[in-house]
Scaffold this motif. Structure first.
Motif, PDB file in Angstrom:
ATOM      1  N   THR A 210       0.840  -1.195   0.000  1.00  0.00           N
ATOM      2  CA  THR A 210       0.000   0.000   0.000  1.00  0.00           C
ATOM      3  C   THR A 210       0.875   1.245   0.000  1.00  0.00           C
ATOM      4  O   THR A 210       1.762   1.384   0.849  1.00  0.00           O
ATOM      5  CB  THR A 210      -0.917   0.009   1.229  1.00  0.00           C
ATOM      6  OG1 THR A 210      -1.816  -1.090   1.145  1.00  0.00           O
ATOM      7  CG2 THR A 210      -1.715   1.298   1.314  1.00  0.00           C
ATOM      8  N   THR A 211       0.638   2.136  -0.958  1.00  0.00           N
ATOM      9  CA  THR A 211       1.365   3.406  -0.997  1.00  0.00           C
ATOM     10  C   THR A 211       0.476   4.585  -0.601  1.00  0.00           C
ATOM     11  O   THR A 211       0.974   5.616  -0.174  1.00  0.00           O
ATOM     12  CB  THR A 211       1.960   3.648  -2.400  1.00  0.00           C
ATOM     13  OG1 THR A 211       0.942   3.441  -3.389  1.00  0.00           O
ATOM     14  CG2 THR A 211       3.104   2.676  -2.667  1.00  0.00           C
ATOM     15  N   LYS A 212      -0.848   4.436  -0.767  1.00  0.00           N
ATOM     16  CA  LYS A 212      -1.792   5.463  -0.329  1.00  0.00           C
ATOM     17  C   LYS A 212      -3.056   4.791   0.171  1.00  0.00           C
ATOM     18  O   LYS A 212      -3.458   3.744  -0.354  1.00  0.00           O
ATOM     19  CB  LYS A 212      -2.164   6.412  -1.480  1.00  0.00           C
ATOM     20  CG  LYS A 212      -1.058   7.331  -1.961  1.00  0.00           C
ATOM     21  CD  LYS A 212      -1.568   8.245  -3.078  1.00  0.00           C
ATOM     22  CE  LYS A 212      -0.465   9.135  -3.628  1.00  0.00           C
ATOM     23  NZ  LYS A 212      -0.953   9.997  -4.733  1.00  0.00           N
ATOM     24  N   SER A 213      -3.695   5.386   1.186  1.00  0.00           N
ATOM     25  CA  SER A 213      -4.982   4.891   1.669  1.00  0.00           C
ATOM     26  C   SER A 213      -5.776   6.061   2.209  1.00  0.00           C
ATOM     27  O   SER A 213      -5.218   7.091   2.597  1.00  0.00           O
ATOM     28  CB  SER A 213      -4.805   3.828   2.759  1.00  0.00           C
ATOM     29  OG  SER A 213      -4.151   4.370   3.884  1.00  0.00           O
ATOM     30  N   ALA A 214      -7.098   5.903   2.203  1.00  0.00           N
ATOM     31  CA  ALA A 214      -7.975   6.974   2.677  1.00  0.00           C
ATOM     32  C   ALA A 214      -7.751   7.253   4.157  1.00  0.00           C
ATOM     33  O   ALA A 214      -7.858   8.379   4.620  1.00  0.00           O
ATOM     34  CB  ALA A 214      -9.428   6.611   2.409  1.00  0.00           C
ATOM     35  N   ASN A 215      -7.447   6.206   4.930  1.00  0.00           N
ATOM     36  CA  ASN A 215      -7.102   6.344   6.339  1.00  0.00           C
ATOM     37  C   ASN A 215      -6.205   5.170   6.710  1.00  0.00           C
ATOM     38  O   ASN A 215      -6.131   4.174   5.977  1.00  0.00           O
ATOM     39  CB  ASN A 215      -8.353   6.406   7.222  1.00  0.00           C
ATOM     40  CG  ASN A 215      -9.184   5.135   7.129  1.00  0.00           C
ATOM     41  OD1 ASN A 215      -8.778   4.075   7.610  1.00  0.00           O
ATOM     42  ND2 ASN A 215     -10.356   5.232   6.514  1.00  0.00           N
ATOM     43  N   PRO A 216      -5.474   5.238   7.840  1.00  0.00           N
ATOM     44  CA  PRO A 216      -4.482   4.209   8.163  1.00  0.00           C
ATOM     45  C   PRO A 216      -5.035   2.785   8.239  1.00  0.00           C
ATOM     46  O   PRO A 216      -4.307   1.825   7.988  1.00  0.00           O
ATOM     47  CB  PRO A 216      -3.948   4.658   9.535  1.00  0.00           C
ATOM     48  CG  PRO A 216      -4.184   6.128   9.563  1.00  0.00           C
ATOM     49  CD  PRO A 216      -5.458   6.336   8.818  1.00  0.00           C
ATOM     50  N   LEU A 217      -6.313   2.643   8.586  1.00  0.00           N
ATOM     51  CA  LEU A 217      -6.895   1.312   8.734  1.00  0.00           C
ATOM     52  C   LEU A 217      -7.794   0.923   7.562  1.00  0.00           C
ATOM     53  O   LEU A 217      -8.251  -0.207   7.483  1.00  0.00           O
ATOM     54  CB  LEU A 217      -7.700   1.232  10.039  1.00  0.00           C
ATOM     55  CG  LEU A 217      -6.913   1.450  11.334  1.00  0.00           C
ATOM     56  CD1 LEU A 217      -7.853   1.460  12.526  1.00  0.00           C
ATOM     57  CD2 LEU A 217      -5.835   0.382  11.509  1.00  0.00           C
ATOM     58  N   GLY A 218      -8.056   1.866   6.665  1.00  0.00           N
ATOM     59  CA  GLY A 218      -9.006   1.633   5.585  1.00  0.00           C
ATOM     60  C   GLY A 218      -8.382   1.032   4.343  1.00  0.00           C
ATOM     61  O   GLY A 218      -7.174   0.753   4.293  1.00  0.00           O
ATOM     62  N   PRO A 219      -9.206   0.832   3.301  1.00  0.00           N
ATOM     63  CA  PRO A 219      -8.734   0.228   2.056  1.00  0.00           C
ATOM     64  C   PRO A 219      -7.685   1.089   1.363  1.00  0.00           C
ATOM     65  O   PRO A 219      -7.618   2.309   1.543  1.00  0.00           O
ATOM     66  CB  PRO A 219     -10.010   0.141   1.205  1.00  0.00           C
ATOM     67  CG  PRO A 219     -11.136   0.253   2.173  1.00  0.00           C
ATOM     68  CD  PRO A 219     -10.640   1.123   3.280  1.00  0.00           C
ATOM     69  N   SER A 220      -6.861   0.446   0.536  1.00  0.00           N
ATOM     70  CA  SER A 220      -5.824   1.150  -0.219  1.00  0.00           C
ATOM     71  C   SER A 220      -6.456   1.940  -1.363  1.00  0.00           C
ATOM     72  O   SER A 220      -7.412   1.496  -1.990  1.00  0.00           O
ATOM     73  CB  SER A 220      -4.822   0.148  -0.793  1.00  0.00           C
ATOM     74  OG  SER A 220      -4.264  -0.648   0.217  1.00  0.00           O
ATOM     75  N   THR A 221      -5.880   3.114  -1.645  1.00  0.00           N
ATOM     76  CA  THR A 221      -6.280   3.880  -2.825  1.00  0.00           C
ATOM     77  C   THR A 221      -5.184   3.849  -3.890  1.00  0.00           C
ATOM     78  O   THR A 221      -5.442   4.170  -5.040  1.00  0.00           O
ATOM     79  CB  THR A 221      -6.605   5.332  -2.464  1.00  0.00           C
ATOM     80  OG1 THR A 221      -5.466   5.917  -1.817  1.00  0.00           O
ATOM     81  CG2 THR A 221      -7.806   5.398  -1.529  1.00  0.00           C
ATOM     82  N   GLN A 222      -3.977   3.460  -3.506  1.00  0.00           N
ATOM     83  CA  GLN A 222      -2.900   3.260  -4.477  1.00  0.00           C
ATOM     84  C   GLN A 222      -1.993   2.147  -3.969  1.00  0.00           C
ATOM     85  O   GLN A 222      -1.682   2.079  -2.779  1.00  0.00           O
ATOM     86  CB  GLN A 222      -2.083   4.536  -4.679  1.00  0.00           C
ATOM     87  CG  GLN A 222      -1.040   4.422  -5.800  1.00  0.00           C
ATOM     88  CD  GLN A 222      -0.172   5.665  -5.898  1.00  0.00           C
ATOM     89  OE1 GLN A 222       0.724   5.878  -5.087  1.00  0.00           O
ATOM     90  NE2 GLN A 222      -0.461   6.506  -6.891  1.00  0.00           N
ATOM     91  N   ILE A 223      -1.582   1.272  -4.860  1.00  0.00           N
ATOM     92  CA  ILE A 223      -0.719   0.151  -4.500  1.00  0.00           C
ATOM     93  C   ILE A 223       0.412   0.040  -5.516  1.00  0.00           C
ATOM     94  O   ILE A 223       0.355   0.612  -6.600  1.00  0.00           O
ATOM     95  CB  ILE A 223      -1.503  -1.185  -4.453  1.00  0.00           C
ATOM     96  CG1 ILE A 223      -2.108  -1.498  -5.836  1.00  0.00           C
ATOM     97  CG2 ILE A 223      -2.580  -1.156  -3.374  1.00  0.00           C
ATOM     98  CD1 ILE A 223      -2.778  -2.865  -5.929  1.00  0.00           C
ATOM     99  N   VAL A 224       1.447  -0.715  -5.152  1.00  0.00           N
ATOM    100  CA  VAL A 224       2.508  -1.042  -6.096  1.00  0.00           C
ATOM    101  C   VAL A 224       2.785  -2.537  -5.978  1.00  0.00           C
ATOM    102  O   VAL A 224       2.870  -3.087  -4.870  1.00  0.00           O
ATOM    103  CB  VAL A 224       3.787  -0.211  -5.828  1.00  0.00           C
ATOM    104  CG1 VAL A 224       4.326  -0.445  -4.409  1.00  0.00           C
ATOM    105  CG2 VAL A 224       4.856  -0.520  -6.866  1.00  0.00           C
ATOM    106  N   THR A 225       2.846  -3.220  -7.111  1.00  0.00           N
ATOM    107  CA  THR A 225       3.123  -4.653  -7.099  1.00  0.00           C
ATOM    108  C   THR A 225       4.596  -4.877  -6.770  1.00  0.00           C
ATOM    109  O   THR A 225       5.481  -4.182  -7.272  1.00  0.00           O
ATOM    110  CB  THR A 225       2.789  -5.295  -8.457  1.00  0.00           C
ATOM    111  OG1 THR A 225       3.496  -4.600  -9.495  1.00  0.00           O
ATOM    112  CG2 THR A 225       1.294  -5.215  -8.739  1.00  0.00           C
ATOM    113  N   VAL A 226       4.852  -5.835  -5.895  1.00  0.00           N
ATOM    114  CA  VAL A 226       6.222  -6.124  -5.442  1.00  0.00           C
ATOM    115  C   VAL A 226       6.428  -7.639  -5.446  1.00  0.00           C
ATOM    116  O   VAL A 226       5.490  -8.415  -5.657  1.00  0.00           O
ATOM    117  CB  VAL A 226       6.465  -5.572  -4.013  1.00  0.00           C
ATOM    118  CG1 VAL A 226       6.317  -4.071  -3.982  1.00  0.00           C
ATOM    119  CG2 VAL A 226       5.518  -6.219  -3.006  1.00  0.00           C
TER     120      VAL A 226
END
Length: 357
Positions: A210-226
């Motif tokens: 997870t690189t971005k999320s609406a809040n620390p415990l909530g769903p991701s809004t941006q991810i990066v595959t690793v």
């Protein structure tokens, strides 16, 4: 064949996988507790049928839908686990045991016990009513995590920073204390494992941070595959130990020493499943194979190092923060790609939703 989607809100992951499999000839039916006056038009852009689930007749309505459709699968949010348990006798005989296994593992304590039996180390946990609570606090320190046994998307999860707050929370919970538990807090970064399991084999999988999320415990809004070999290894072990088919997702926390701890197990479609196609992985293929409908899987793993915005969360966030023109420009720019991936009906639905917002 029909896939039934059971929800209490507009789940993007349900809408996106429905939009994709409907293009392959699967009948998609939405059963929702949202009144139809607010959801009928949006639903019919993506689903072949939409049924309202009133609070006073939930079991009656769901049983009726299951009897009237040629059910190939039932996708449902965790809040409906008990309802699905009560209505499972209406499912085709071959689906009863697999879906009941998913229902049972939606209990986070049961899921944790499964991981432990599979030889996977999980954060320590203790019942809210345990007399050893103070000993647990001394051993694992603060903060701690108070969790509902059934929940999703960060709901029912509270980080507790001191003992007095914990005692107050326990007092507020009262007689429903058996629905919660305490877990040791893992400080670190969020990692995820996603998979499509077909008859005891991992047909597709990906690992992402997870690189971005609406809040620390909530769903991701941006991810990066690793590529994290520990997450991949543990993820495979857990999903195969579940003996369940279909799409699954495991949330991990990677601590400051690099150790990965599984903290949640979702036995349903997850995230923005269409996003992974931009990294070369089409989860629709694996899901259809798990239903015994599709046969083709063109890629088993996602390309590594691909940054994926969670459409339409990125555009919604821009508009919600007041960047109207930027949000609409992003919507228009990405429209051709989204039509290709998800079809014009779903793209039109999200365009209308964003314009309304």
């Amino acid at each position: 064949p029909a896939v039934i989607f059971l929800d209490e809100m507009k789940w993007e992951t349900f809408f996106q996988i429905a939009a994709k499999i409907r293009k392959s000839g699967v009948r998609c039916v939405r059963v929702t507790s949202i009144p139809l006056r607010t959801s009928r038009f949006a639903s019919r852009l993506v689903f072949a049928r939409c049924v309202y689930l009133p609070a006073s007749k939930q079991e009656e309505v769901l049983r009726s839908v299951l009897r009237s459709e040629n059910v190939a699968d039932l996708q449902f949010s965790e809040n409906f686990a008990d309802l699905v348990r009560r209505c499972a006798t209406e499912l085709p005989a071959l689906l009863v045991d697999p879906i009941m296994s998913r229902v049972n593992l939606m209990d986070k304590v049961s899921a944790g016990e499964l991981m432990t039996r599979a030889g996977v180390q999980t954060p320590a946990r203790i019942a809210l009513s345990s007399p050893d609570l103070d000993s647990f606090i001394r051993t694992h320190g603060l903060p701690l995590v108070l969790k509902s046994r059934i929940g999703y998307g960060g709901s029912g999860v509270t980080i507790i920073s001191d003992r007095d707050t914990l005692i107050n929370q326990i007092r507020l919970i009262g007689d429903t204390g058996n629905e919660y538990f305490i877990e040791a807090y893992v400080k670190g970064s969020r990692m995820n494992y996603g998979a499509a399991v077909v008859n005891g084999t991992v047909a597709q999988e990906t690992c992402y941070a997870t690189t971005k999320s609406a809040n620390p415990l909530g769903p991701s809004t941006q991810i990066v595959t690793v590529r994290n070999t520990e997450v991949l290894s543990l993820g495979r072990r857990i999903v195969l130990a579940s003996k369940c088919n279909g799409l699954m997702n495991i949330n991990f926390m990677q601590d400051e020493q690099g150790t990965c701890w599984p903290v949640d197990f979702n036995l349903r479609t997850f995230g923005k499943v269409a996003s992974f196609q931009k990294a070369g992985l089409d989860f629709q293929e694996g899901y259809l194979r798990s239903l015994g409908i599709g046969t083709r899987v063109t890629a088993s793993q996602a390309q590594v190092g691909v940054t994926l915005d969670s459409y339409p969360e990125a555009q919604r966030t821009l508009i919600g923060e007041g960047h109207l023109l930027e949000g609409l420009a992003s919507l228009i720019t990405k429209a051709p790609e989204n039509v290709r991936l998800l079809g014009w009906r779903y793209t039109a639905l999200e365009a209308l939703a964003l314009i309304t917002l």
